[in-house]
Design a protein around this motif. Structure first.
Motif, PDB file in Angstrom:
ATOM      1  N   ARG A 327      80.378 -58.453 -98.898  1.00  0.00           N
ATOM      2  CA  ARG A 327      80.078 -57.526 -97.303  1.00  0.00           C
ATOM      3  C   ARG A 327      81.297 -57.341 -96.486  1.00  0.00           C
ATOM      4  O   ARG A 327      82.483 -58.320 -97.016  1.00  0.00           O
ATOM      5  N   PRO A 328      81.532 -56.160 -96.194  1.00  0.00           N
ATOM      6  CA  PRO A 328      82.580 -56.185 -95.607  1.00  0.00           C
ATOM      7  C   PRO A 328      82.531 -57.345 -94.368  1.00  0.00           C
ATOM      8  O   PRO A 328      84.056 -57.405 -93.923  1.00  0.00           O
ATOM      9  N   ALA A 329      82.729 -57.563 -93.980  1.00  0.00           N
ATOM     10  CA  ALA A 329      83.023 -58.974 -92.749  1.00  0.00           C
ATOM     11  C   ALA A 329      83.907 -59.970 -93.347  1.00  0.00           C
ATOM     12  O   ALA A 329      84.280 -60.960 -93.113  1.00  0.00           O
ATOM     13  N   THR A 330      83.136 -60.695 -94.670  1.00  0.00           N
ATOM     14  CA  THR A 330      83.833 -61.430 -95.469  1.00  0.00           C
ATOM     15  C   THR A 330      84.966 -60.994 -96.298  1.00  0.00           C
ATOM     16  O   THR A 330      85.457 -61.464 -96.917  1.00  0.00           O
ATOM     17  N   GLY A 331      85.196 -59.524 -96.463  1.00  0.00           N
ATOM     18  CA  GLY A 331      86.191 -59.320 -97.417  1.00  0.00           C
ATOM     19  C   GLY A 331      87.557 -59.279 -96.917  1.00  0.00           C
ATOM     20  O   GLY A 331      88.017 -59.740 -95.883  1.00  0.00           O
TER      21      GLY A 331
END
Lengths: 334, 297
Positions: A327-331
């Motif tokens: 997920r982009p926000a947890t990358g």
């Protein structure tokens, strides 16, 4: 240094030499009492016979009693000598232990070991752990405490704990871990619960019931993974109750308020059933900070063995890695 | 237990925080001077160094550069996630660097500015506890080396394993880009008071931090239409950070730095994200209270 200090110092030296002398004389006495022959005793002590005889005479003068009866050709203990023998043996043995302990202190390998286990480890497992450690390491002072995973991580990193036994997943810089063991918890039901008629219970069968878990603050990894596993297998608890200690958890189960997860327990009124398909895995391992010292490594090995043998935990190798959906926000570096 | 500690503990994280009223200097903190892992928060010092160089005429922010698809560091946002060649101005890459934490844009800027220059700017600003150790690509290389894997896809599947995490240098403040909460709020104060660079440059940095898209950390603690939240997040396995400035309609403005490290290894840590917002809100409320309270809560 004042005159008084010098005098006190001299007195201290005098007293300690007297004590040393007394212990040495008692040792001679013990050896003679065991040999009942001055020549043999002197040989065992690696000294000549005349000085040994003189030493015993001095000890008899000091104590004001005769210890040996030398009137006959045989050497025999007097009544006073027989009284003294066990006391003298005790003092000599203790003195030797003190010397050994101090020598180890100088070498730096003495020891006490501060270990922590989870509050729900189980009394018999804890007892086995302590007993087996004491049997193997009588010289190490073991201080066991009960502590949740979060507290153990803090205490290990803070140097207040030598060895922890904690629940995974745990991540903390600077901690080392022993082999990760797995326990598949079953469910604890109230005797009257209709599910007790089943040999195994599906997690989905528990739907709508309340669940008792350790508080998230104490066991964040276990708490989250267990709840996620329950939900995934169709058990969405109506309410999650938190219990630190086993007795509180059992109380909630007995009251019919909630069901609990855990290992088999023999508590009247509570029935344990395995979960079908072993859907939950609780992982536990030993943990320490940095490089483990000899005692820590030894206790860690022993703990792992006890958990395998006495707590029925299995070594399933590395835990199966769950797929991480990106997920982009947890990358990384988001 | 103190309120901030309780918030972090309930979320299953260890937390460090410093909040300061930018105009009065009133402050509150928890472990404010302990070293923390910056992760993507390093992009703020990078941006400041970028604009400082622009002021000296060494860089033209409007210069257009082309970022080739080859050799981009991994990432799920911005140019990092794009498939084709991208041509944009340096300052627009700066926008992507901050707004969506784009690693490819950040490394393009860093290649232009230079790692040594970023650290020189930090030293010049008196931020002696802050150090930028590597580029995004360099950080990822260190992660792959420590995890013993060849590519990023494999790496992202390994970082829930405690054994792997224990080996990662990039989670150890001593061996990666680092700072302290206090150094970070000091930097934010300099930016908001036009002291980190010229007023135009500071305004540009403030604008970009205000364009950051993430709502889940600092911003979640201030669900008010009339409160502005500007920030920059930082994320690595077990690491969840954000530094930023909260501005109230009455003119009150507060620099805040929150760094957390989770005990659990899950990649998704919604409670850690929320705890950053909650802790920030508690700290700012404390600073806004009419009486002068203690500097820890």
């Amino acid at each position: 240094m004042s005159n008084t200090d010098i005098k006190l110092n001299a007195i201290n030296v005098w007293i300690s030499s007297l004590l040393m002398d007394l212990v040495r004389h008692l040792r001679y006495f013990v050896v003679i009492a065991e040999e009942l022959h001055f020549g043999n005793a002197a040989a065992r002590l690696g000294m000549a016979q005349p000085p040994l005889s003189q030493r015993v005479k001095r000890l008899e003068d000091e104590l004001g009693v005769r210890l040996f009866d030398r009137s006959s050709r045989q050497v025999r203990l007097t009544d006073a000598g027989r009284l003294l023998l066990p006391e003298a043996r005790e003092i000599v043995a203790r003195t030797e232990r003190i010397r050994e302990l101090m020598a180890r202190a100088v070498r730096g390998d003495t020891a006490s070991l501060r270990a922590a286990v989870p509050p729900d480890l189980g009394a018999s497992v804890l007892a086995a752990l302590i007993a087996r450690f004491r049997a193997g390491h009588p010289d190490v002072r073991l201080t066991p405490t009960e502590m949740g995973t979060s507290d153990q991580v803090d205490a290990l990193l803070g140097g207040e704990l030598d060895l922890g036994v904690l629940r995974h997943p745990v991540a903390a810089a600077g901690l080392g871990f022993g082999p990760i063991l797995v326990q598949h918890p079953g469910v604890l039901l109230r005797e009257e619960d209709e599910l007790t008629t089943l040999a195994t219970v599906h997690l989905a069968d528990l739907a709508g019931r309340e669940l008792v878990l350790p508080p998230r603050a104490l066991e964040p990894g276990l708490h989250d993974e267990t709840l996620a596993g329950c939900r995934r297998h169709g058990f969405v608890p109506a309410e999650v109750r938190h219990a630190v200690h086993g007795q509180f958890m059992i109380g909630l189960v007995l009251a019919g308020t909630a069901v609990a997860l855990g290992h088999r327990t023999d508590v009247p009124g509570v029935v344990w059933r395995p979960l079908a398909g072993a859907p939950l895995a609780w992982r536990i391992s030993t943990a320490w900070r940095g490089e483990p010292s000899g005692h820590v490594a030894g206790f860690a090995d022993l703990t792992t063995r006890v958990l395998r043998e006495d707590a029925g935990m299995s070594d399933e190798g590395a835990p199966p890695r769950t797929w991480v959906a990106p997920r982009p926000a947890t990358g990384f570096l988001s | 237990m103190k309120q901030l500690e309780q918030i972090f503990r309930t979320a299953g994280v260890t937390g460090w925080l410093h909040a300061v009223d930018i105009d009065t200097g009133r402050e509150v903190g928890l472990g404010a001077d302990e070293p923390v892992v910056l992760a993507s928060v390093f992009k703020v010092p990078l941006l400041v160094a970028f604009y400082r160089q622009a002021e000296r005429g060494l860089i033209d922010p409007a210069e257009r550069v082309t970022v080739s698809p080859e050799g981009r560091p991994g990432g799920g946002t911005g140019v990092s996630a794009m498939l084709d060649e991208v041509t944009a101005s340096l300052r627009d890459l700066a926008y992507l660097t901050i707004s969506v934490s784009d690693n490819a844009s950040a490394d393009t800027l860093l290649a232009r500015v230079g790692l040594a220059e970023v650290n020189a700017a930090l030293a010049d600003l008196g931020l002696s506890r802050t150090w930028v150790e590597h580029s995004c690509a360099g950080l990822f290389t260190a992660m792959r080396e420590d995890a013993g894997v060849a590519d990023m896809a494999e790496l992202s599947q390994m970082t829930t394993d405690p054994g792997v995490l224990a080996r990662l240098r990039v989670l150890d403040p001593a061996r990666t880009s680092r700072s302290t909460c206090r150094d970070m709020t000091r930097l934010l104060g300099l930016i908001w008071r036009d002291e980190a660079a010229g007023p135009g440059s500071c305004a540009a940095v403030r604008r970009l931090m205000g364009l950051q898209v993430w709502p889940h950390r600092l911003a979640s603690g201030f669900p008010y239409d009339d409160v502005a939240v500007s920030g920059k997040t930082g994320t690595l396995p077990t690491i969840r950070n954000e530094v930023g400035v909260i501005e109230y309609p009455d003119g009150g403005r507060y620099a805040i730095a929150v760094f957390t490290r989770s005990i659990g290894t899950a990649q998704n840590q919604p409670r850690a994200d929320a705890a950053i917002g909650t802790a920030a809100r508690v700290a700012v409320d404390h600073l806004r209270a009419p009486f002068v309270g203690p500097d820890t809560i």
